[in-house]
Design a protein around this motif. Structure first.
Motif, mmCIF file in Angstrom:
data_model
loop_
_atom_site.group_PDB
_atom_site.id
_atom_site.type_symbol
_atom_site.label_atom_id
_atom_site.label_comp_id
_atom_site.label_asym_id
_atom_site.label_seq_id
_atom_site.Cartn_x
_atom_site.Cartn_y
_atom_site.Cartn_z
ATOM 1 N N ARG A 100 90.023 -40.104 9.767
ATOM 2 C CA ARG A 100 89.518 -39.768 11.100
ATOM 3 C C ARG A 100 90.154 -38.450 11.545
ATOM 4 N N ILE A 101 89.325 -37.405 11.730
ATOM 5 C CA ILE A 101 89.807 -36.053 12.007
ATOM 6 C C ILE A 101 89.372 -35.644 13.414
ATOM 7 N N ASP A 102 90.299 -35.069 14.163
ATOM 8 C CA ASP A 102 89.983 -34.510 15.484
ATOM 9 C C ASP A 102 89.888 -32.987 15.355
ATOM 10 N N PRO A 103 88.681 -32.415 15.336
ATOM 11 C CA PRO A 103 88.553 -30.960 15.180
ATOM 12 C C PRO A 103 89.291 -30.170 16.261
ATOM 13 N N GLN A 104 89.367 -30.740 17.466
ATOM 14 C CA GLN A 104 90.054 -30.020 18.542
ATOM 15 C C GLN A 104 91.543 -29.884 18.242
ATOM 16 N N GLN A 105 92.114 -30.909 17.625
ATOM 17 C CA GLN A 105 93.524 -30.836 17.241
ATOM 18 C C GLN A 105 93.733 -29.750 16.177
ATOM 19 N N VAL A 106 92.778 -29.632 15.257
ATOM 20 C CA VAL A 106 92.878 -28.600 14.231
ATOM 21 C C VAL A 106 92.799 -27.217 14.880
ATOM 22 N N GLU A 107 91.882 -27.046 15.831
ATOM 23 C CA GLU A 107 91.770 -25.772 16.538
ATOM 24 C C GLU A 107 93.066 -25.427 17.263
ATOM 25 N N ALA A 108 93.660 -26.430 17.923
ATOM 26 C CA ALA A 108 94.901 -26.197 18.666
ATOM 27 C C ALA A 108 96.039 -25.814 17.719
ATOM 28 N N MET A 109 96.096 -26.482 16.550
ATOM 29 C CA MET A 109 97.129 -26.159 15.564
ATOM 30 C C MET A 109 96.999 -24.719 15.090
ATOM 31 N N GLU B 279 95.505 -22.292 16.653
ATOM 32 C CA GLU B 279 95.751 -21.387 17.777
ATOM 33 C C GLU B 279 97.242 -21.106 17.944
ATOM 34 N N LYS B 280 98.070 -22.117 17.727
ATOM 35 C CA LYS B 280 99.514 -21.922 17.825
ATOM 36 C C LYS B 280 100.018 -20.933 16.772
ATOM 37 N N ARG B 281 99.267 -20.805 15.701
ATOM 38 C CA ARG B 281 99.649 -19.870 14.634
ATOM 39 C C ARG B 281 98.901 -18.543 14.735
ATOM 40 N N GLY B 282 98.291 -18.333 15.894
ATOM 41 C CA GLY B 282 97.650 -17.058 16.145
ATOM 42 C C GLY B 282 96.275 -16.904 15.550
ATOM 43 N N VAL B 283 95.632 -18.028 15.172
ATOM 44 C CA VAL B 283 94.301 -17.982 14.553
ATOM 45 C C VAL B 283 93.302 -18.614 15.515
ATOM 46 N N THR B 284 92.279 -17.847 15.906
ATOM 47 C CA THR B 284 91.224 -18.372 16.764
ATOM 48 C C THR B 284 90.149 -18.977 15.890
ATOM 49 N N ALA B 285 89.874 -20.276 16.078
ATOM 50 C CA ALA B 285 88.950 -20.972 15.179
ATOM 51 C C ALA B 285 88.139 -22.004 15.940
ATOM 52 N N CYS B 286 86.995 -22.366 15.368
ATOM 53 C CA CYS B 286 86.181 -23.478 15.841
ATOM 54 C C CYS B 286 85.894 -24.370 14.637
ATOM 55 N N LEU C 151 85.068 -30.664 6.401
ATOM 56 C CA LEU C 151 85.415 -30.034 7.672
ATOM 57 C C LEU C 151 85.163 -28.538 7.521
ATOM 58 N N ALA C 152 84.320 -27.998 8.391
ATOM 59 C CA ALA C 152 84.022 -26.563 8.370
ATOM 60 C C ALA C 152 84.846 -25.870 9.441
ATOM 61 N N VAL C 153 85.551 -24.807 9.063
ATOM 62 C CA VAL C 153 86.419 -24.065 9.975
ATOM 63 C C VAL C 153 85.928 -22.624 10.036
ATOM 64 N N ALA C 154 85.416 -22.229 11.191
ATOM 65 C CA ALA C 154 85.002 -20.843 11.403
ATOM 66 C C ALA C 154 86.139 -20.112 12.098
ATOM 67 N N VAL C 155 86.560 -19.000 11.537
ATOM 68 C CA VAL C 155 87.723 -18.269 12.032
ATOM 69 C C VAL C 155 87.294 -16.872 12.457
ATOM 70 N N ALA C 156 87.751 -16.456 13.647
ATOM 71 C CA ALA C 156 87.474 -15.097 14.113
ATOM 72 C C ALA C 156 88.367 -14.128 13.366
ATOM 73 N N GLY C 157 87.781 -13.046 12.832
ATOM 74 C CA GLY C 157 88.551 -12.053 12.105
ATOM 75 C C GLY C 157 89.564 -11.375 12.988
ATOM 76 N N LEU D 159 84.589 -14.891 10.255
ATOM 77 C CA LEU D 159 83.504 -14.140 10.892
ATOM 78 C C LEU D 159 84.077 -13.030 11.760
ATOM 79 N N PRO D 160 83.308 -11.954 11.980
ATOM 80 C CA PRO D 160 83.788 -10.895 12.889
ATOM 81 C C PRO D 160 84.056 -11.427 14.290
ATOM 82 N N GLU D 161 83.145 -12.281 14.798
ATOM 83 C CA GLU D 161 83.268 -12.881 16.118
ATOM 84 C C GLU D 161 82.709 -14.292 16.040
ATOM 85 N N LEU D 162 83.288 -15.218 16.771
ATOM 86 C CA LEU D 162 82.739 -16.565 16.840
ATOM 87 C C LEU D 162 81.531 -16.563 17.766
#
Length: 863
Positions: free
Chosen positions: A384-393, A395-402, A410-416, A449-452
């Motif tokens: 059982r995976i919480d995508p929001q928790q993955v995004e928050a993790m 984000e703490k490492r300086g990576v903007t993702a959805c 699990l698909a992770v889109a990351v802003a360049g 991706l260049p932009e989310l």
């Protein structure tokens, strides 16, 4: 209090919409066209209510941040008609909801006019008496699932927000969010409730014109979603002078705690408050807020319930503990329920409290913190995976993702990253995710991706993200030849021409420091790529240029009808007149003085942006370098191979030390730019320019006339630098660019007619050329043209500086016998030197070991 005459007998209404006239002559709406008072707004609302008719009907409103749309919305609320708000910038959503709900009236813009399409005089639907408003939870997809809101919901939510924000009748709120989005709509409602003013605009916060309107309207507040704050960071909001700003609100998604704390600290220093808020459409917008004094110390908290509301935590087996559970909200702003078809419009209340789907905990100090989201959980390979928790993790490492998930992966889109020196590594991102979730690497796919993708509200567009993170099928060959250029290509184009590595879809030409030297090249390339450019393209973000109007039917190359910007045409014509007159091919002088006016005009357009003071000065400095370095390099080379020049020529000092020579124009332009940059580096003058964009250059023009007329006879007593005597022309062009009304343009034109005659003693033809050129600049933005003409004019205008510098060494060798050949040769050599200089200036960053600015636009997949 006078009620609208269109009020339906016995119908329930929204009190604040019915009572607009009670606020009298106070400004209710402020637009770029001027203010509308509450009294005037009430009259227009009354007239629209009468047009909606005597029978209660379902009104579908194609929403936009315009006075016309607002009037129809308020008229329906004041008269008792239920309103279905749909996004005006998504035609597919409009069509989908019209098909799904078969409205009785459709209000929409048509050819610049606002029309009411009455599909029937009596409603085809059963409409519950309490139903006032229908909103989509998605904001733009056209999903038939809508939120049903009552008159009480709207009034109670507006009153609650007005109370905790302490909205005053002197406040003026800018509409930074779309009207169809519940957050944007709540800003309008809560301010109209208190008799405050709404600065109604559809402009982005990245647009210089937005901040000009905000300052001139004495804006005191604006709202933002997390993406809005990304844009504010890019445009230098932290150093903006906003003397009337009282508070900023944030909602529409979680803003990282460190950014909350940073903006709270910024507001404390600048004298404004930050309100972080939490809400959902199902609660008519707001459920909680974080008091501003806690924003720095408790930035991770959602806050406390809004006035009139309350929370409870529903226990969940997977979240043990009394202080954690699903957040459940109760209050008068909780929706009636959902609607999924027209049959649901007759339903009454089906919901008494709102199960938010958010996991929260109540801290010992009484604040609520959001720790997860139930509805987005995914079960992948039994985990059982919480995508929001993955995004928050991340984000703490300086990576903007959805993140999105299905049964397989699990698909992770990351802003360049914005810095190509340190790009996002998809392999490292996948390693972090697998370690966090316990998934095997094959179950995690990362796409950089260049932009989310984002909705109009600024929220992540998860359907688009899911589509982008799927493997891409190969496009048919013929489709590749007809598709419009993707946004990434435009980003590359901007990066190449402006030599920037921080280009995003929200960047604009002026925001990236573009100037008159790069403007022509950029406009020609964009016109080739898009086929059409709006007049204000240089202020628009790239994303707004992605889908140009359909191209006209193909015509023979070189004969396609176009328009040419007047300033570009003047630069092209002026440089030909200068060279031809120096060679005596003809005798039409005055081109250089027209160019000074054009230089001032372009200075205002490209350098006086909403960027902070230091960035403005840096941009002017870059323009100075782009003029001085190639000029001095050419003169230094000529100093080595000819006897025509001295060191003072190379150093561009003859205008100061005397005597003036053929390079006076270059020197005057450089000295002027340095002088105005020094002026605008003074904080008080920078603020004055932003507050009085027309009056300040007009005052400088008046000051420059002292040098033009020399009332003290200084020139007779000693050498006066030429820049002193012609600065008024630059200031005149600057003033022309800031003239936005007919009266202001008449004033500038009168100044031209009063000051140019007599400046060139005994040369009336020269004065006619200058007057004609400047008058054209004042009144005509674009002139009819052809593609071939545009291309020639663009090359000449873009190379005009270099042609001016180089032609002195070309024509003397040919002019005696071949004046026409000398003229053409001078133009060709200058164009060639322009190409070389531009290439060298763009190649220069690589000497410092920087990577290609295109690196950040490569789409990388980790499979």
């Amino acid at each position: 209090m006078k009620a609208p005459s269109g009020l339906l007998p016995g119908a329930k209404t929204v009190p604040f919409a019915r009572g607009l006239a009670a606020h009298g002559d106070r400004p209710a709406v402020i637009t770029a066209d001027g203010p509308v008072s509450y009294r005037e707004l009430a009259v227009r609302v009354d007239a629209a209510a009468r047009r909606l008719g005597p029978a209660r009907r379902l009104v579908l409103l194609v929403a936009a941040n315009t006075v016309d749309a607002l009037v129809v919305h308020l008229a329906a609320l004041a008269a008792g008609h239920p309103v279905l708000l749909v996004p005006g910038d998504h035609p597919e959503a409009v069509r989908s909801l019209i098909d799904a709900y078969d409205p009785d009236v459709v209000a929409h813009p048509d050819g610049g006019q606002w029309v009411l399409d009455e599909r029937r005089h009596v409603s085809a639907h059963t409409l519950h008496p309490d139903l006032a408003l229908l909103l989509s939870t998605s904001g733009s997809t056209g999903s038939p699932k809508l939120v049903r809101l009552s008159h009480e919901n709207l009034q109670a939510n507006a009153e609650s927000i007005a109370e905790y924000l302490d909205i005053r009748d002197t406040d003026r709120a800018a509409t930074t969010l779309p009207m169809h989005y519940c957050y944007g709509l709540s800003v309008i409602h809560s301010h109209l409730l208190r008799g405050a003013a709404v600065i109604l605009t559809g402009l982005s916060v990245t647009d210089t014109c937005f901040w000009e309107l905000f300052r001139s309207a004495r804006g005191s507040t604006f709202a933002g979603v997390p993406y809005t704050f990304d844009l504010l960071d890019r445009i230098g909001f932290a150093t903006m002078e906003l003397p009337h700003l009282r508070y900023v609100t944030q909602a529409g998604g979680r803003l990282a705690p460190d950014r909350v704390a940073r903006y709270a600290a910024l507001g404390r220093t600048a004298g404004w408050d930050l309100f972080v808020m939490y809400g959902q459409t199902e609660a008519t917008a707001r459920m909680a807020y974080l008091p501003p004094h806690l924003a720095q110390t408790r930035p991770e908290a959602a806050g406390i319930p809004v006035p009139g509301g309350s929370f409870r935590l529903r226990p969940l087996p997977e979240w043990p503990g009394e202080s954690t559970g699903e957040l459940v909200y109760a209050g008068p702003n909780v929706m009636l329920g959902y609607a999924e078809s027209p049959d649901d419009l007759g339903l009454g209340r089906t919901v008494d409290e709102l199960h938010t789907g958010d996991i929260a905990r109540r801290t010992p100090d009484g604040l609520y913190e959001l720790v997860g989201r139930r509805s987005r959980f995914a079960k992948i390979l039994g985990l059982r995976i919480d995508p929001q928790q993955v995004e928050a993790m991340l984000e703490k490492r300086g990576v903007t993702a959805c993140c999105t998930g299905d049964d397989d992966e699990l698909a992770v889109a990351v802003a360049g990253g914005t810095n190509p020196v340190d790009p996002v590594d998809p392999v490292e991102v996948r390693r972090l995710v697998t370690a966090e979730c316990g998934l095997p690497a094959r179950a995690v796919r990362v796409c950089v991706l260049p932009e989310l993708p984002r909705l109009a509200t600024g929220k992540p567009d998860y359907p688009a993200i899911r589509a982008l993170t799927r493997p891409e099928p190969e496009a048919p060959a013929e489709a590749a030849t007809t598709a419009s250029p993707p946004a990434v290509d435009l980003c590359r184009l901007y990066a190449r021409i402006l030599d920037r590595d921080d280009v995003t879809e929200d960047s604009s030409f002026v925001g990236l420091g573009g100037d008159s030297l790069s403007y022509v090249e950029m406009s020609l390339n964009l016109e080739d790529a898009l086929g059409h450019l709006p007049d204000n393209w240089h202020t628009l973000p790239i994303r707004d240029l992605r889908q140009p109007p359909a191209r006209p039917a193909p015509q023979r190359r070189g004969t396609r009808r176009r328009t040419l910007e007047t300033s570009v045409a003047l630069r092209a014509v002026a440089i030909v007149l200068i060279v031809g007159s120096h060679i005596h091919l003809f005798w039409i002088k005055g081109g250089a003085h027209v160019l000074l006016g054009v230089a001032g005009y372009n200075f205002a357009r490209f350098h006086l942006t909403s960027a902070d003071r230091r960035e403005r000065v840096r941009n002017v400095g870059r323009s100075v370098a782009r003029i001085a370095v190639p000029s001095m390099a050419w003169l230094a080379l000529m100093l080595l191979v000819t006897d025509d020049y001295r060191l003072t020529n190379v150093l561009l000092l003859t205008s100061l030390l005397g005597p003036n020579d053929g390079f006076w124009f270059i020197e005057v332009l450089l000295y002027t730019l340095v002088a105005v940059a020094a002026l605008l580096a003074v904080p008080q003058l920078d603020r004055a320019e932003r507050r009085f964009p027309f009056a300040l250059p007009a005052a400088l023009m008046a000051l420059g006339l002292i040098g033009r007329y020399d009332p003290f006879g200084l020139d007779a007593r000693g050498h006066v630098p030429l820049v002193v005597t012609v600065f008024w022309l630059f200031a005149l062009g600057w003033t022309a660019a800031r003239a936005t009304t007919v009266g202001q343009r008449l004033f500038v034109n009168a100044a031209v007619l009063a000051t140019v005659p007599g400046f060139f003693s005994g040369e009336p033809a020269r004065e006619v050329v200058v007057v004609a050129g400047l008058t054209l600049l004042i009144w005509v933005r674009r002139i009819p043209s052809l593609t071939a003409v545009n291309r020639v004019a663009g090359v000449l205008a873009g190379s005009s500086l270099y042609i001016y510098v180089t032609h002195w060494q070309v024509f003397p060798r040919l002019e005696d016998q071949f004046a026409l050949v000398a003229t053409l040769a001078s133009l060709v050599v200058g164009i060639a030197y322009a190409a070389l200089a531009t290439r060298v200036m763009r190649w220069r960053p690589s000497l410092r070991g920087r990577r290609s600015p295109f690196a950040r636009y490569r789409r990388v997949r980790a499979e």
